[in-house]
Design a protein around this motif. Sequence first.
Motif, PDB file in Angstrom:
ATOM      1  N   ALA A 177      16.359 -40.366 -17.111  1.00 18.31           N
ATOM      2  CA  ALA A 177      16.490 -39.810 -18.682  1.00 18.31           C
ATOM      3  C   ALA A 177      17.789 -40.111 -19.176  1.00 18.31           C
ATOM      4  CB  ALA A 177      16.234 -38.253 -18.538  1.00 18.31           C
ATOM      5  N   LEU A 178      18.018 -40.407 -20.316  1.00 20.84           N
ATOM      6  CA  LEU A 178      19.191 -40.745 -21.022  1.00 20.84           C
ATOM      7  C   LEU A 178      19.324 -39.745 -22.152  1.00 20.84           C
ATOM      8  CD1 LEU A 178      21.578 -42.682 -21.017  1.00 20.84           C
ATOM      9  CD2 LEU A 178      20.496 -44.302 -22.804  1.00 20.84           C
ATOM     10  N   ALA A 179      20.332 -38.940 -21.963  1.00 27.50           N
ATOM     11  CA  ALA A 179      20.618 -37.675 -23.147  1.00 27.50           C
ATOM     12  C   ALA A 179      21.959 -37.338 -22.909  1.00 27.50           C
ATOM     13  CB  ALA A 179      19.529 -36.551 -22.680  1.00 27.50           C
ATOM     14  N   ARG A 180      22.398 -36.244 -23.734  1.00 30.71           N
ATOM     15  CA  ARG A 180      23.366 -35.447 -23.234  1.00 30.71           C
ATOM     16  C   ARG A 180      23.732 -34.945 -21.793  1.00 30.71           C
ATOM     17  NH1 ARG A 180      25.929 -34.297 -28.805  1.00 30.71           N
ATOM     18  NH2 ARG A 180      24.556 -34.928 -30.414  1.00 30.71           N
ATOM     19  N   ASP A 181      24.948 -35.046 -21.586  1.00 29.91           N
ATOM     20  CA  ASP A 181      25.247 -34.405 -20.368  1.00 29.91           C
ATOM     21  C   ASP A 181      24.684 -33.015 -20.207  1.00 29.91           C
ATOM     22  OD1 ASP A 181      26.212 -35.007 -17.627  1.00 29.91           O
ATOM     23  OD2 ASP A 181      27.704 -33.500 -18.294  1.00 29.91           O
ATOM     24  N   ARG A 182      25.032 -32.280 -21.129  1.00 28.08           N
ATOM     25  CA  ARG A 182      24.886 -30.728 -20.986  1.00 28.08           C
ATOM     26  C   ARG A 182      23.319 -30.518 -20.704  1.00 28.08           C
ATOM     27  NH1 ARG A 182      26.244 -31.087 -26.508  1.00 28.08           N
ATOM     28  NH2 ARG A 182      24.498 -30.621 -27.860  1.00 28.08           N
ATOM     29  N   HIS A 183      22.356 -31.547 -21.104  1.00 29.87           N
ATOM     30  CA  HIS A 183      20.900 -31.184 -20.760  1.00 29.87           C
ATOM     31  C   HIS A 183      20.533 -31.863 -19.477  1.00 29.87           C
ATOM     32  CE1 HIS A 183      21.026 -30.241 -24.978  1.00 29.87           C
ATOM     33  NE2 HIS A 183      21.210 -31.501 -25.579  1.00 29.87           N
ATOM     34  N   ALA A 184      21.040 -32.151 -18.751  1.00 24.85           N
ATOM     35  CA  ALA A 184      20.797 -32.638 -17.461  1.00 24.85           C
ATOM     36  C   ALA A 184      20.013 -31.876 -16.545  1.00 24.85           C
ATOM     37  CB  ALA A 184      22.056 -33.191 -16.588  1.00 24.85           C
ATOM     38  N   GLN A 185      20.547 -30.583 -16.536  1.00 24.82           N
ATOM     39  CA  GLN A 185      19.934 -29.503 -15.646  1.00 24.82           C
ATOM     40  C   GLN A 185      18.421 -29.380 -16.200  1.00 24.82           C
ATOM     41  OE1 GLN A 185      22.095 -26.042 -14.700  1.00 24.82           O
ATOM     42  NE2 GLN A 185      20.356 -25.089 -13.365  1.00 24.82           N
ATOM     43  N   PHE A 186      18.339 -29.062 -17.316  1.00 24.84           N
ATOM     44  CA  PHE A 186      16.977 -28.810 -18.045  1.00 24.84           C
ATOM     45  C   PHE A 186      15.968 -30.174 -17.778  1.00 24.84           C
ATOM     46  CE2 PHE A 186      13.756 -28.719 -21.333  1.00 24.84           C
ATOM     47  CZ  PHE A 186      13.398 -27.163 -21.182  1.00 24.84           C
ATOM     48  N   LEU A 187      16.498 -31.450 -18.063  1.00 30.16           N
ATOM     49  CA  LEU A 187      15.670 -32.360 -17.953  1.00 30.16           C
ATOM     50  C   LEU A 187      15.154 -32.675 -16.569  1.00 30.16           C
ATOM     51  CD1 LEU A 187      17.394 -34.834 -20.442  1.00 30.16           C
ATOM     52  CD2 LEU A 187      15.130 -33.714 -20.737  1.00 30.16           C
ATOM     53  N   THR A 188      16.196 -32.403 -15.470  1.00 30.75           N
ATOM     54  CA  THR A 188      15.905 -32.504 -14.164  1.00 30.75           C
ATOM     55  C   THR A 188      14.583 -31.521 -13.616  1.00 30.75           C
ATOM     56  OG1 THR A 188      18.051 -33.032 -13.530  1.00 30.75           O
ATOM     57  CG2 THR A 188      16.433 -32.139 -11.865  1.00 30.75           C
ATOM     58  N   GLY A 189      14.551 -30.349 -14.346  1.00 32.05           N
ATOM     59  CA  GLY A 189      13.564 -29.218 -14.314  1.00 32.05           C
ATOM     60  C   GLY A 189      12.383 -29.846 -14.760  1.00 32.05           C
ATOM     61  N   LEU A 190      12.278 -30.527 -15.647  1.00 30.65           N
ATOM     62  CA  LEU A 190      11.107 -31.312 -16.433  1.00 30.65           C
ATOM     63  C   LEU A 190      10.500 -32.288 -15.454  1.00 30.65           C
ATOM     64  CD1 LEU A 190      11.765 -31.540 -20.107  1.00 30.65           C
ATOM     65  CD2 LEU A 190      10.456 -29.523 -18.964  1.00 30.65           C
ATOM     66  N   GLY A 191      11.251 -32.787 -14.571  1.00 26.70           N
ATOM     67  CA  GLY A 191      10.822 -33.993 -13.768  1.00 26.70           C
ATOM     68  C   GLY A 191      11.721 -35.268 -13.637  1.00 26.70           C
ATOM     69  N   ALA A 192      12.785 -35.309 -14.302  1.00 25.38           N
ATOM     70  CA  ALA A 192      13.645 -36.313 -14.328  1.00 25.38           C
ATOM     71  C   ALA A 192      14.334 -36.579 -13.169  1.00 25.38           C
ATOM     72  CB  ALA A 192      14.755 -36.214 -15.397  1.00 25.38           C
ATOM     73  N   ASP A 193      14.254 -37.726 -12.337  1.00 26.61           N
ATOM     74  CA  ASP A 193      14.813 -37.829 -11.118  1.00 26.61           C
ATOM     75  C   ASP A 193      16.226 -38.102 -11.157  1.00 26.61           C
ATOM     76  OD1 ASP A 193      12.319 -38.240  -9.148  1.00 26.61           O
ATOM     77  OD2 ASP A 193      11.792 -39.398 -10.848  1.00 26.61           O
ATOM     78  N   LYS A 194      16.562 -38.655 -12.489  1.00 25.06           N
ATOM     79  CA  LYS A 194      18.169 -38.984 -12.834  1.00 25.06           C
ATOM     80  C   LYS A 194      18.335 -38.723 -14.060  1.00 25.06           C
ATOM     81  CE  LYS A 194      21.466 -42.880 -11.709  1.00 25.06           C
ATOM     82  NZ  LYS A 194      21.624 -44.020 -11.200  1.00 25.06           N
ATOM     83  N   VAL A 195      19.468 -38.276 -14.600  1.00 26.88           N
ATOM     84  CA  VAL A 195      19.787 -37.964 -15.845  1.00 26.88           C
ATOM     85  C   VAL A 195      21.190 -38.737 -16.044  1.00 26.88           C
ATOM     86  CG1 VAL A 195      20.286 -36.503 -17.791  1.00 26.88           C
ATOM     87  CG2 VAL A 195      18.610 -35.981 -15.926  1.00 26.88           C
ATOM     88  N   LEU A 196      21.354 -39.687 -17.190  1.00 22.16           N
ATOM     89  CA  LEU A 196      22.537 -40.335 -17.377  1.00 22.16           C
ATOM     90  C   LEU A 196      23.016 -39.684 -19.032  1.00 22.16           C
ATOM     91  CD1 LEU A 196      21.398 -43.818 -16.528  1.00 22.16           C
ATOM     92  CD2 LEU A 196      22.876 -42.303 -15.058  1.00 22.16           C
TER      93      LEU A 196
END
Length: 316
Positions: A177-196
């Motif tokens: 997932a490519l998004a703002r860093d502050r959203h990383a934890q939330f996106l990981t909770g949705l199923g993202a394996d990696k957040v950039l």
Amino acid sequence: MKAVQIMSYGAADVLRMTEVTCPVPGAGEVLVSVEASSVNGHDVMVRKGALKMVSGRRFPIGVGLDFASVVAATGADVVGHRVGDRVWGMVHPRQPHTIGGAAEYVMVSADHIAPTPVGIPSVEAASLVVAGATALIALRDSVHLAAGERVLIRGAAGGVGTAAVQLAHAMGAHVTALARDRHAQFLTGLGADKVLDYGSTTSEQVGPFDVILDTVGSELNCYRHRLAKEGRMTTVGLSASALAAIAASSVYGSRRIRTFSANPDSAVLRDLADHVALGALRPVVNGVYPLADTAAAHQAFERGGVVGKQVIRVAA
């Protein structure tokens, strides 16, 4: 009945809540009592005048593409929908209309609604219609995402992005997932394996990917170069530069940039409801606004920087 309409092209303050005549359904049509709608990029583009070839220059223009609702009346030849049924759907995005989902009632074709997922409140259901259907069509039908493939989702914190992260995860893909860093934890909770972090990550630093789903509409050629051999890319972030990039990429075969118009029929909406029922897709709502504050919902959408959808509550 009350409906929010666009009185001229411009900023959010051109939206007005007005009194209009309640439509009467004709053959094959259904009148629904709207309980909630949401703000989508299409709504904002229409309001700004970016889609004049579709919306025209006659005002007022209805606003609100999607809805969660209750069937209020049916026209002739309508089968499978009865008064009182809870349904979700959307108005046709490529046809001019004076009443949209941001209204107390809206009339739609019976083949573009389906039963709302059981147990989902209307405010949450409305947040999933356009976003979820767009993500599903993009991943399943446009780029044919397969289990085990590496997928990049640009704009992963938005409505389409959050739905796409969940659906791609459910399809068995490795999700970046490519998004703002502050959203990383939330996106990981949705199923993202990696957040950039999109603020510090350039296209040259990522990939290769089997699939790229873009919701932003910029730098498309740069990201297309991050596709693996036989990779596929699709975008829903349309602009003049995006359309030019799509046209220019046609010479690259499977690695071209695809796009599509999300106008889900009843079958797609039923498939979407199945994903919700299975727990593979859940709504992500950022803010809820009363119908009278639709302009404020548009302003919040345009400010961005948040996770999920802005929803308009029509019925109390």
